[in-house]
Design a protein around this motif. Sequence first.
Motif, PDB file in Angstrom:
ATOM      1  N   MET B 177     -64.556 110.671  72.140  1.00 45.29           N
ATOM      2  CA  MET B 177     -64.722 111.964  72.703  1.00 45.29           C
ATOM      3  C   MET B 177     -64.080 112.270  73.815  1.00 45.29           C
ATOM      4  O   MET B 177     -64.138 113.129  74.401  1.00 45.29           O
ATOM      5  N   GLU B 178     -63.594 111.196  74.373  1.00 45.12           N
ATOM      6  CA  GLU B 178     -62.530 111.414  75.639  1.00 45.12           C
ATOM      7  C   GLU B 178     -61.281 111.967  75.100  1.00 45.12           C
ATOM      8  O   GLU B 178     -60.544 112.666  75.481  1.00 45.12           O
ATOM      9  N   PRO B 181     -60.698 115.712  73.104  1.00 45.35           N
ATOM     10  CA  PRO B 181     -60.048 117.042  73.621  1.00 45.35           C
ATOM     11  C   PRO B 181     -58.724 116.816  74.288  1.00 45.35           C
ATOM     12  O   PRO B 181     -58.196 117.932  74.159  1.00 45.35           O
ATOM     13  N   LYS B 184     -56.317 117.632  71.320  1.00 45.22           N
ATOM     14  CA  LYS B 184     -56.079 119.054  70.915  1.00 45.22           C
ATOM     15  C   LYS B 184     -55.383 119.798  72.088  1.00 45.22           C
ATOM     16  O   LYS B 184     -54.776 120.603  71.506  1.00 45.22           O
ATOM     17  N   TYR B 287     -56.086 112.606  85.973  1.00 36.89           N
ATOM     18  CA  TYR B 287     -56.829 113.841  85.644  1.00 36.89           C
ATOM     19  C   TYR B 287     -57.796 113.417  84.592  1.00 36.89           C
ATOM     20  O   TYR B 287     -59.071 113.835  84.582  1.00 36.89           O
ATOM     21  N   GLN B 291     -62.118 113.006  84.055  1.00 33.42           N
ATOM     22  CA  GLN B 291     -63.234 113.647  83.302  1.00 33.42           C
ATOM     23  C   GLN B 291     -64.262 112.715  82.707  1.00 33.42           C
ATOM     24  O   GLN B 291     -65.320 113.191  82.339  1.00 33.42           O
TER      25      GLN B 291
END
Lengths: 98, 337
Positions: B177-178, B181, B184, B287, B291
């Motif tokens: 799940m890191e 995104p 995408k 960056y 997250q």
Amino acid sequence: MKYLADVTTLEYDIGKCTGCRRCVEVCPHGVFAMEDKRAAITDRDKCMECGACALNCESGAIAVDSGVGCAAAIITGMLTGSEPTCGCDSNDDSGSCC
Amino acid sequence: MQLMKTSAEISRSERWEHFKCRTGAFRDKYLVAPGLYALGEPDENADVLISANYKLSFDALRQELKGLSLWILVLDTKGINVWCAAGKGTFGTDELVRRIGEAGLDEVVRHRRLMVPQLGAVGVNAAEVRRRTGFKVSFGPVRASDIPSYMRAGYKKTSEMSTIRFKMMDRLVLTPMEMNPVLKKYPWFAAGILLLFGLQREGILFSSAWDEGLPFLLLGLAAMVAGAFITPVLLPFIPFRSFSIKGLITGFVMVFLASLVPVITRSQDDALLRAATFLFFPAVSSYIALQFTGSTTYTGMSGVKKELRIGVPLYIGAAAVSLLLLVAFKLGDWGIL
């Protein structure tokens, strides 16, 4: 594992402590321990500001500015000027969730 | 009052669902109905456990309760896990009080004890629950697997039981799940790279877009893997506490290693491109690594804010300087500079 030193907003007034042990019971990082029938802070830098201790401290001896630690949420909060909330409950694709 | 039955058994199809949920296939819709569940054959003296209606959480709880008979009161947390929902207040005092009343819990059991997961304490005020319902809240262990020994010990927690861990396996299951995104967003990055390198004096050339762009497409993937996979998995072994610095280090190492691969090496002949590469991609990794603070069990809001205050201007600066270097390279390439 510990996060950045000296950033937590955790405040504790030992004078108000009644020794109920709730903070010891709820802290997931062992920040509080009992010493002489009162709670004492073991290591402030372990605090992740979840707020469980402050919410459950009946005598109001603990205060902490709690909130989500998601970078994405905080950036969004900075941009929109609102309180940071994570996107976990919406159907967007913000991905990482607290 | 509607009573539902459940068991400690997890079926094979449920295990497959758990895998899909972890990888993001239907994360937002993995729910169980809120309300009171009977696990085994509980009677009026059986313990009452409180849980969330995220099925992954509910299943993690019940699979640890083999051979026990007890009540599970599931709160409506909109399909969010206990800790996250407690932070938002959906796993909270009001919802708990409401569900106790709705389930008629004071008639189901004779005792007045509730076992709330410890991480739920972020949203549940034990004293207020007692005032409003008469039920006394004990915050149980952090991990469901400790519940049987916690009960055997007379509802006493060891410090081990009340401390949250974050082991390599705990971190590994979070990495899909890191990655999800950032993958995408990758097509946008790829389109930008192909456009920049395809842009020639003669127009946009597909061959130069692909030949010159490919190394940077690969470096982009390397930076994503560094930030979203390697940094989380190797977290305690990477120096410094700051996630942006951790991500910067893994990103830098990853770009260095990738530069040894022949297909990427040839893009590093030009000093301008090399400088842009070692500036931009570690910054991307940094960056992305930052997250991950949203998924850890130990980072707090003040720390993340501090990282962002320092980091965001640097990220914007790194991206701007990289773009300038790239433009300078293109101008030189075209013989203008």
